[in-house]
Enzyme design. Sequence first.
Site, PDB file in Angstrom:
ATOM      1  N   SER A   1       0.853  -1.184   0.000  1.00 21.40           N
ATOM      2  CA  SER A   1       0.000   0.000   0.000  1.00 21.40           C
ATOM      3  C   SER A   1       0.884   1.228   0.000  1.00 21.40           C
ATOM      4  CB  SER A   1      -0.891   0.011   1.244  1.00 21.40           C
ATOM      5  OG  SER A   1      -1.524   1.267   1.415  1.00 21.40           O
TER       6      SER A   1
ATOM      7  N   TYR B   1      -1.330  -0.183  10.439  1.00 14.48           N
ATOM      8  CA  TYR B   1      -1.437  -0.514   9.013  1.00 14.48           C
ATOM      9  C   TYR B   1      -0.159  -0.149   8.261  1.00 14.48           C
ATOM     10  CZ  TYR B   1      -3.689  -1.064   4.461  1.00 14.48           C
ATOM     11  OH  TYR B   1      -4.016  -1.484   3.192  1.00 14.48           O
TER      12      TYR B   1
END
Length: 350
Positions: free
Chosen positions: A200, A213
């Site tokens: 990501s 995350y």
Amino acid sequence: MAIELDRMLKYFGSVFVPLSIIVLGFHYGYWFIQLSTICGLAIVSWTTAYMIYEHMDSETVSSDRKAVLITGCDSGFGHSLAKRLDRLGYHVFAGVYAYDSDGASKLRKECSKRMNVIKMDVTKAEDVELVVKEIRKQKIPLWAIVNNAGVGISVPFDWGRDVDEYQKLFDVNVFGVVRVTKNCIPLLRESKGRIVNVASVAGRLAAPSLAHYCMSKHSVRVFSDAIRRELNGSGVSVSVIEPTFYKTEILDPKRAEENRKRAFSETPAENRKAYPNNSLEVLEEKLSTKVDRMIRSNVDEVIDAMEKAITRKSPKLYYRCCGYLDVITIFAFSHLPEMLYDYLVLRGLK
């Protein structure tokens, strides 16, 4: 945050950079201006050559008797990719967390007989081992794995019990990737196939309330870089997909709000003292506003990149899925000095 960063970039680009070149040019004279010109031309030439190469390098491999294992196919990127590859003629093994989920049912109904929908919790070794056994049983060469399964949470770093929130994310986003890859690598070595890991943009940045995350996706990048170098000469290629924020189930506002409430309720009282009574509402408003500014709705941008990583004869090491503004404000800004980047991020969050 993207809008604020864009404003700052325009300021630096239109005022600071040219002014700096002029000042340094007067100070150091002709040689500095000449060096700046050469560097600028080199950057433009390299970028142009790379774009031409990418456009021309479109040769693909045949999908005949090639199997692809995709994790996290209940919804989102994994679900869409499973359908795409099925249409292209691949034998797809779609790992789903819940065999009776709506996404799993749609795959069984809408796809060809080549589609294999299999229950697969990447946090459980027995699930992964059973899937690999099934692939071996069907005797179809495993051409690629796509480590797509992922979960997310957006809360301050000290919310929740002990390291529970970190453990939950790493079990799926990191250890799940490693587990699937380790179990599949013998088959991939035989086929000289592909490993496609979904990281990501968060793996390149450290954003407030996204420590869990960001850490997990950065780990995916590091793991991918390391095994790519270890597998050099084996014929197995490793590609990383780096999407920015896309409108998928992982960004579901209701689920995110429930996770935040749960984490806050499990936070030790001593830690909760640092946060006012309306912390949940304030955090929800800040995060939703910033994500809404950056979110992209065209999920096919990511699926196209995944397809290229699997089907191109010469896949890229990294596929960055985002708009031109994101490339500048995220990937370029991630290389700024930390003090300057901190200022821009905190300014953008106000």
